[in-house]
Design a protein around this motif. Structure first.
Motif, PDB file in Angstrom:
ATOM      1  N   ALA A 179      -1.701   3.216  -5.364  1.00 42.26           N
ATOM      2  CA  ALA A 179      -0.467   2.673  -4.791  1.00 42.26           C
ATOM      3  C   ALA A 179      -0.601   1.165  -4.600  1.00 42.26           C
ATOM      4  N   ASP A 180      -1.715   0.726  -4.028  1.00 38.80           N
ATOM      5  CA  ASP A 180      -1.946  -0.710  -3.838  1.00 38.80           C
ATOM      6  C   ASP A 180      -1.945  -1.449  -5.170  1.00 38.80           C
ATOM      7  N   GLU A 181      -2.623  -0.900  -6.153  1.00 40.82           N
ATOM      8  CA  GLU A 181      -2.712  -1.551  -7.457  1.00 40.82           C
ATOM      9  C   GLU A 181      -1.335  -1.661  -8.122  1.00 40.82           C
ATOM     10  N   SER A 182      -0.542  -0.600  -8.016  1.00 38.04           N
ATOM     11  CA  SER A 182       0.779  -0.591  -8.639  1.00 38.04           C
ATOM     12  C   SER A 182       1.716  -1.579  -7.966  1.00 38.04           C
ATOM     13  N   LEU A 183       1.659  -1.667  -6.655  1.00 34.32           N
ATOM     14  CA  LEU A 183       2.517  -2.612  -5.942  1.00 34.32           C
ATOM     15  C   LEU A 183       2.141  -4.046  -6.283  1.00 34.32           C
ATOM     16  N   PHE A 184       0.857  -4.323  -6.409  1.00 33.26           N
ATOM     17  CA  PHE A 184       0.446  -5.671  -6.787  1.00 33.26           C
ATOM     18  C   PHE A 184       0.986  -6.045  -8.160  1.00 33.26           C
ATOM     19  N   LEU A 185       0.786  -5.162  -9.132  1.00 34.97           N
ATOM     20  CA  LEU A 185       1.213  -5.465 -10.494  1.00 34.97           C
ATOM     21  C   LEU A 185       2.730  -5.516 -10.632  1.00 34.97           C
ATOM     22  N   SER A 186       3.440  -4.938  -9.659  1.00 36.61           N
ATOM     23  CA  SER A 186       4.897  -4.996  -9.653  1.00 36.61           C
ATOM     24  C   SER A 186       5.424  -6.143  -8.804  1.00 36.61           C
ATOM     25  N   GLY A 187       4.517  -6.863  -8.121  1.00 35.38           N
ATOM     26  CA  GLY A 187       4.927  -7.985  -7.282  1.00 35.38           C
ATOM     27  C   GLY A 187       5.697  -7.579  -6.046  1.00 35.38           C
ATOM     28  N   ILE A 188       5.424  -6.386  -5.514  1.00 40.63           N
ATOM     29  CA  ILE A 188       6.162  -5.851  -4.367  1.00 40.63           C
ATOM     30  C   ILE A 188       5.257  -5.830  -3.140  1.00 40.63           C
ATOM     31  N   HIS A 189       5.702  -6.432  -2.051  1.00 39.03           N
ATOM     32  CA  HIS A 189       4.945  -6.405  -0.798  1.00 39.03           C
ATOM     33  C   HIS A 189       4.939  -4.981  -0.248  1.00 39.03           C
ATOM     34  N   PRO A 190       3.797  -4.487   0.258  1.00 42.87           N
ATOM     35  CA  PRO A 190       3.705  -3.086   0.689  1.00 42.87           C
ATOM     36  C   PRO A 190       4.639  -2.709   1.838  1.00 42.87           C
ATOM     37  N   THR A 191       5.090  -3.702   2.644  1.00 37.96           N
ATOM     38  CA  THR A 191       5.970  -3.375   3.776  1.00 37.96           C
ATOM     39  C   THR A 191       7.441  -3.368   3.393  1.00 37.96           C
TER      40      THR A 191
END
Length: 279
Positions: A179-191
């Motif tokens: 999940a962390d890796e996918s959000l980073f590569l999508s440029g989306i902040h986790p919150t």
């Protein structure tokens, strides 16, 4: 906790090594590992059977037996399935040992003791015994995990997107790492609230999530502490992780130190520059 790539790697090993070998003996060293049925029934029903197939559903391993029964395993936090010669001394953390033909053992080793095993009788679907199987969302690699499905699942959710991705009823098998890796590569902040993501962002996140999970599988999973494959070997994905487990290290893209925060009791790793918060 092992996620889809780790559990799938173990499944592939079980499929390659255990099929056709008869179970000659069963030892249970920690009775509470056996969630169903009673330990004696578990032992009695397994002896003399052979594995005919292994499948995965989310983070569950499902072994089909020639008796029609199913052996279901959930590794939880620290569980390992290991394929070892019977002459190898038992680990202090061995909870269940299946002695198979050829003097091989299939051992369930679990330091934290949260892992579980079920032996589901012939004629009974695993979902009837393990009710959490009924609630699992679609598999990430399946056609059911479409852009349309993902958008519908997220558009009314005010939860942080990282929290939503960990919901096994939304998509099966995803955990903290991917999940962390996918959000980073999508440029989306986790919150970021899930409902604030555009349809374009959701489609990109779905595609990226599938790609990251495949990369994890190609590297035979991630080993940070406990995970090993059936032969006791580490996974290799951790060496190329973008953000997970890299708090304080420079971002591989921009050099900004990776940060970590807590969301619903779980860690989230991110780059504050590459994953800016929405205004």
């Amino acid at each position: 906790m092992p996620e889809l790539p780790e559990v799938e790697t173990v499944r592939q090993g079980l499929q390659d090594l255990t099929l056709g070998s008869a179970v000659l003996g069963v030892e249970v060293f920690l009775p509470r590992t056996i969630a169903y049925p009673a330990v004696e029934a578990f032992r009695y029903s397994l002896v003399g059977t052979c594995f005919t197939n292994w499948q995965r559903r989310g983070k569950y391993l499902l072994g089909s037996l020639n008796s029609g029964a199913s052996l279901v395993v959930h590794l939880r936090m620290t569980g390992r399935m290991l394929w070892l010669k019977g002459s190898v001394p038992l680990s202090a953390h061995t909870r269940v040992c299946l002695g198979l033909e050829g003097e091989w053992d299939l051992r369930f080793v679990d330091q934290r003791t949260f892992g579980q095993m079920w032996l589901v009788p012939a004629g009974v679907a695993p979902e009837q015994v393990i009710t959490t199987l009924q609630t699992l969302g679609p598999e990430p690699f399946s056609t059911a995990f479409s852009d349309a499905y993902f958008q519908t699942a997220l558009e009314r959710s005010k939860r942080p997107i990282k929290t939503a991705l960990l919901d096994q009823t939304l998509v099966a098998g995803v955990g903290n790492i991917y999940a962390d890796e996918s959000l980073f590569l999508s440029g989306i902040h986790p919150t970021t609230p899930a409902s604030r993501l555009s349809s374009v962002a959701i489609a990109q996140l779905r595609e990226t999530l599938v790609r990251v999970l495949q990369a994890g599988l190609n590297h035979r999973g991630t080993t940070l502490r406990d995970y090993r494959d059936l032969n006791g070997l580490n996974g290799n994905y951790q060496g190329q992780a973008w953000v997970y487990g890299r708090e304080g290290d420079p971002c591989r893209v921009c050099g900004t130190p990776i940060q970590r925060l807590k969301l619903a009791g779980r860690s989230a790793h991110f780059c504050p520059h590459c994953q800016p918060e929405l205004p």
